[in-house]
Write a protein that holds these residues in place. Structure first.
Motif, PDB file in Angstrom:
ATOM      1  N   LEU A 104       0.828  -1.201   0.000  1.00 16.78           N
ATOM      2  CA  LEU A 104       0.000   0.000   0.000  1.00 16.78           C
ATOM      3  C   LEU A 104       0.863   1.252   0.000  1.00 16.78           C
ATOM      4  O   LEU A 104       0.582   2.217  -0.730  1.00 16.78           O
ATOM      5  N   GLU A 105       1.919   1.257   0.809  1.00 19.81           N
ATOM      6  CA  GLU A 105       2.817   2.412   0.833  1.00 19.81           C
ATOM      7  C   GLU A 105       3.507   2.613  -0.515  1.00 19.81           C
ATOM      8  O   GLU A 105       3.724   3.748  -0.953  1.00 19.81           O
ATOM      9  N   GLU A 106       3.840   1.514  -1.177  1.00 22.24           N
ATOM     10  CA  GLU A 106       4.465   1.613  -2.496  1.00 22.24           C
ATOM     11  C   GLU A 106       3.495   2.235  -3.516  1.00 22.24           C
ATOM     12  O   GLU A 106       3.882   3.080  -4.318  1.00 22.24           O
ATOM     13  N   ILE A 107       2.231   1.828  -3.459  1.00 17.53           N
ATOM     14  CA  ILE A 107       1.221   2.385  -4.351  1.00 17.53           C
ATOM     15  C   ILE A 107       1.081   3.887  -4.134  1.00 17.53           C
ATOM     16  O   ILE A 107       0.973   4.678  -5.087  1.00 17.53           O
ATOM     17  N   LEU A 108       1.114   4.302  -2.862  1.00 16.36           N
ATOM     18  CA  LEU A 108       0.936   5.714  -2.520  1.00 16.36           C
ATOM     19  C   LEU A 108       2.249   6.493  -2.519  1.00 16.36           C
ATOM     20  O   LEU A 108       2.254   7.692  -2.240  1.00 16.36           O
ATOM     21  N   MET A 109       3.350   5.793  -2.823  1.00 17.08           N
ATOM     22  CA  MET A 109       4.686   6.410  -2.864  1.00 17.08           C
ATOM     23  C   MET A 109       5.035   7.089  -1.533  1.00 17.08           C
ATOM     24  O   MET A 109       5.467   8.236  -1.476  1.00 17.08           O
ATOM     25  N   VAL A 110       4.806   6.346  -0.449  1.00 14.12           N
ATOM     26  CA  VAL A 110       5.108   6.843   0.889  1.00 14.12           C
ATOM     27  C   VAL A 110       6.570   6.542   1.216  1.00 14.12           C
ATOM     28  O   VAL A 110       7.045   5.420   1.020  1.00 14.12           O
ATOM     29  N   ASP A 111       7.273   7.536   1.719  1.00 15.91           N
ATOM     30  CA  ASP A 111       8.676   7.344   2.087  1.00 15.91           C
ATOM     31  C   ASP A 111       8.785   6.736   3.480  1.00 15.91           C
ATOM     32  O   ASP A 111       7.934   6.969   4.349  1.00 15.91           O
ATOM     33  N   ASN A 112       9.840   5.939   3.691  1.00 20.15           N
ATOM     34  CA  ASN A 112      10.156   5.378   5.007  1.00 20.15           C
ATOM     35  C   ASN A 112      11.565   5.803   5.385  1.00 20.15           C
ATOM     36  O   ASN A 112      12.520   5.046   5.258  1.00 20.15           O
ATOM     37  N   GLU A 113      11.693   7.024   5.846  1.00 21.27           N
ATOM     38  CA  GLU A 113      13.014   7.583   6.120  1.00 21.27           C
ATOM     39  C   GLU A 113      13.366   7.464   7.599  1.00 21.27           C
ATOM     40  O   GLU A 113      13.600   8.448   8.290  1.00 21.27           O
ATOM     41  N   PHE A 114      13.401   6.247   8.103  1.00 22.23           N
ATOM     42  CA  PHE A 114      13.698   6.059   9.519  1.00 22.23           C
ATOM     43  C   PHE A 114      15.174   6.295   9.806  1.00 22.23           C
ATOM     44  O   PHE A 114      16.054   5.810   9.094  1.00 22.23           O
ATOM     45  N   VAL A 115      15.430   7.040  10.881  1.00 22.13           N
ATOM     46  CA  VAL A 115      16.790   7.273  11.366  1.00 22.13           C
ATOM     47  C   VAL A 115      16.803   6.991  12.867  1.00 22.13           C
ATOM     48  O   VAL A 115      15.968   7.527  13.604  1.00 22.13           O
ATOM     49  N   ASN A 116      17.715   6.145  13.288  1.00 21.37           N
ATOM     50  CA  ASN A 116      17.838   5.844  14.715  1.00 21.37           C
ATOM     51  C   ASN A 116      18.400   7.069  15.436  1.00 21.37           C
ATOM     52  O   ASN A 116      19.539   7.467  15.197  1.00 21.37           O
ATOM     53  N   PRO A 117      17.616   7.681  16.335  1.00 21.24           N
ATOM     54  CA  PRO A 117      18.081   8.906  17.000  1.00 21.24           C
ATOM     55  C   PRO A 117      19.179   8.679  18.028  1.00 21.24           C
ATOM     56  O   PRO A 117      19.785   9.632  18.507  1.00 21.24           O
ATOM     57  N   ILE A 118      19.436   7.412  18.389  1.00 18.98           N
ATOM     58  CA  ILE A 118      20.483   7.131  19.385  1.00 18.98           C
ATOM     59  C   ILE A 118      21.478   6.106  18.846  1.00 18.98           C
ATOM     60  O   ILE A 118      22.069   5.338  19.608  1.00 18.98           O
ATOM     61  N   GLY A 119      21.652   6.101  17.547  1.00 23.07           N
ATOM     62  CA  GLY A 119      22.596   5.166  16.944  1.00 23.07           C
ATOM     63  C   GLY A 119      24.033   5.406  17.353  1.00 23.07           C
ATOM     64  O   GLY A 119      24.897   4.540  17.162  1.00 23.07           O
ATOM     65  N   ASN A 120      24.289   6.571  17.940  1.00 19.83           N
ATOM     66  CA  ASN A 120      25.656   6.928  18.349  1.00 19.83           C
ATOM     67  C   ASN A 120      25.978   6.524  19.782  1.00 19.83           C
ATOM     68  O   ASN A 120      27.085   6.748  20.263  1.00 19.83           O
ATOM     69  N   ILE A 121      25.014   5.917  20.486  1.00 22.04           N
ATOM     70  CA  ILE A 121      25.224   5.555  21.898  1.00 22.04           C
ATOM     71  C   ILE A 121      25.384   4.044  22.032  1.00 22.04           C
ATOM     72  O   ILE A 121      24.567   3.278  21.533  1.00 22.04           O
ATOM     73  N   LEU A 122      26.439   3.621  22.712  1.00 22.26           N
ATOM     74  CA  LEU A 122      26.657   2.211  23.014  1.00 22.26           C
ATOM     75  C   LEU A 122      26.301   1.973  24.481  1.00 22.26           C
ATOM     76  O   LEU A 122      26.857   2.628  25.372  1.00 22.26           O
ATOM     77  N   ILE A 123      25.378   1.062  24.720  1.00 27.04           N
ATOM     78  CA  ILE A 123      24.942   0.792  26.086  1.00 27.04           C
ATOM     79  C   ILE A 123      25.942  -0.134  26.767  1.00 27.04           C
ATOM     80  O   ILE A 123      26.090  -1.297  26.404  1.00 27.04           O
ATOM     81  N   GLN A 124      26.656   0.407  27.757  1.00 25.92           N
ATOM     82  CA  GLN A 124      27.620  -0.369  28.528  1.00 25.92           C
ATOM     83  C   GLN A 124      27.193  -0.526  29.987  1.00 25.92           C
ATOM     84  O   GLN A 124      27.648  -1.427  30.674  1.00 25.92           O
TER      85      GLN A 124
END
Length: 349
Positions: A104-124
């Motif tokens: 359905l999203e492809e038919i409607l040309m919906v973008d999926n621009e997900f970006v992980n907002p905490i991709g720079n943090i390593l949980i230690q």
């Protein structure tokens, strides 16, 4: 019919939670015949195809739809209590829903621009989880206020949310499609506070990056802490309850539950995470929950007045139909509704 059919007949059987013997009994075909279909040794004629569709409660076109979804890095919780056949059924039903969603999203040309907002943090360590939750709230412009709808927040940030009708033993799952489309599956039968917490626990699985030394048990605990930290920021909870308490009344946590949509049990874990109460006080709380039915009933009462339901797929479907990008028959297939059912639910303005 090629490889498409053998893949689809297998997935359809798994989706229905049926063994070959059970499908054979329902369809009137032999187990050997079904096995040969799934292996691609033999193709069904039209009569047998109709028998399979009827037995599996599917439209015939399902078997010819190209499979486009493969679940990666699936994180199931509390699945030990659920039979493996049911686990497979959940997975394949999720795949079916996601295929329709993405189509359905492809038919409607919906973008999926997900970006992980905490991709720079390593949980230690656990303190890193607090930092991660604070950064998510900042990057997603959530401020420090209560979040009215967790599902809406997730969908606004390009995370697919699916709700399924499952036993209470199923908490949820999270996965990623093609390494770029994050998905959270929630149990629609949960009370609203439990659903909100479960959704955010799965968000933790999607967003948090863990040091290799962190054990699976510690990861689960970290995702729980992440969920609590997203629901009620540290500064707000300390403002409500103070830095340190010898005791906390259930009535205090009930007011927090009404405002923030976090259960009393989750609040107790949250205040322990922040060292507002001692470990012994949390243990005492759980002891009373386990030994005093009236106390447990009071704790478990749902007090948050908002709803947690996903409307996005339905909104996209109606948009596609209104813009004449999706036909009535196509909408019927994508939504698993009859054409008459669709017509009943649609009103033009």
């Amino acid at each position: 019919m090629g490889t498409t059919f053998l893949q689809r007949i297998y997935s359809a059987r798994k989706m229905a939670g049926l063994s070959m013997d059970e499908l054979a009994s329902l369809s009137g075909l032999s187990k050997n015949t079904i096995s040969r279909y799934e292996k691609g040794i033999m193709n069904p004629d039209r009569a047998n195809l109709l028998r399979l569709a009827k037995a599996l409660n599917l439209k015939v076109d399902y078997f010819f739809r190209k499979s486009s979804v493969e679940l990666q890095e699936v994180a199931f919780r509390k699945m030990a209590k659920i039979a493996s056949k049911s686990v497979e059924s959940i997975k394949y039903r999720v795949i079916d829903r996601l295929e329709k969603y993405l189509e359905l999203e492809e038919i409607l040309m919906v973008d999926n621009e997900f970006v992980n907002p905490i991709g720079n943090i390593l949980i230690q360590k656990f303190e890193d989880v607090e930092q991660s939750a604070e950064q998510v709230r900042e990057k997603w412009n959530l401020g420090l206020n209560p979040i009215a709808s967790i599902i809406e927040m997730l969908e606004d940030n390009f995370i697919k949310v699916l709700e399924v009708n499952e036993p209470m033993e199923f908490d949820g799952l999270s996965t990623v499609i093609d390494g770029k489309v994050p998905v959270i599956v929630a149990n629609q039968n949960f009370p609203v506070e439990r659903k909100r917490f479960a959704l955010l626990h799965e968000l933790g699985h999607l967003l948090l990056s863990f040091d290799v030394k962190i054990t699976p048990k510690e990861i689960e605990a970290a995702c729980n802490r992440f969920a609590g930290a997203i629901l009620v920021p540290k500064s707000k909870l300390i403002s409500e309850l103070g830095v340190s308490r010898k005791k906390i009344y259930v009535q205090e946590l009930a007011e927090i539950e009404k405002e923030w949509g976090i259960s009393i049990q989750a609040s107790m874990c949250r205040v322990r995470d922040l060292n507002i109460i001692s470990k012994s006080k949390l243990s005492q709380f759980y002891f009373e929950c386990n030994t005093k039915p009236d106390f447990k009933k009071l704790v478990d009462e749902s007090r948050y007045s908002s709803f947690e339901t996903s409307y996005r797929f339905k909104q996209l479907l109606y948009k596609g139909f209104a813009q004449e990008l999706v036909s009535m028959s196509k909408a019927s297939v994508l939504s698993d509704q009859s054409i008459n059912g669709l017509k009943t639910n649609l009103s033009l303005v």
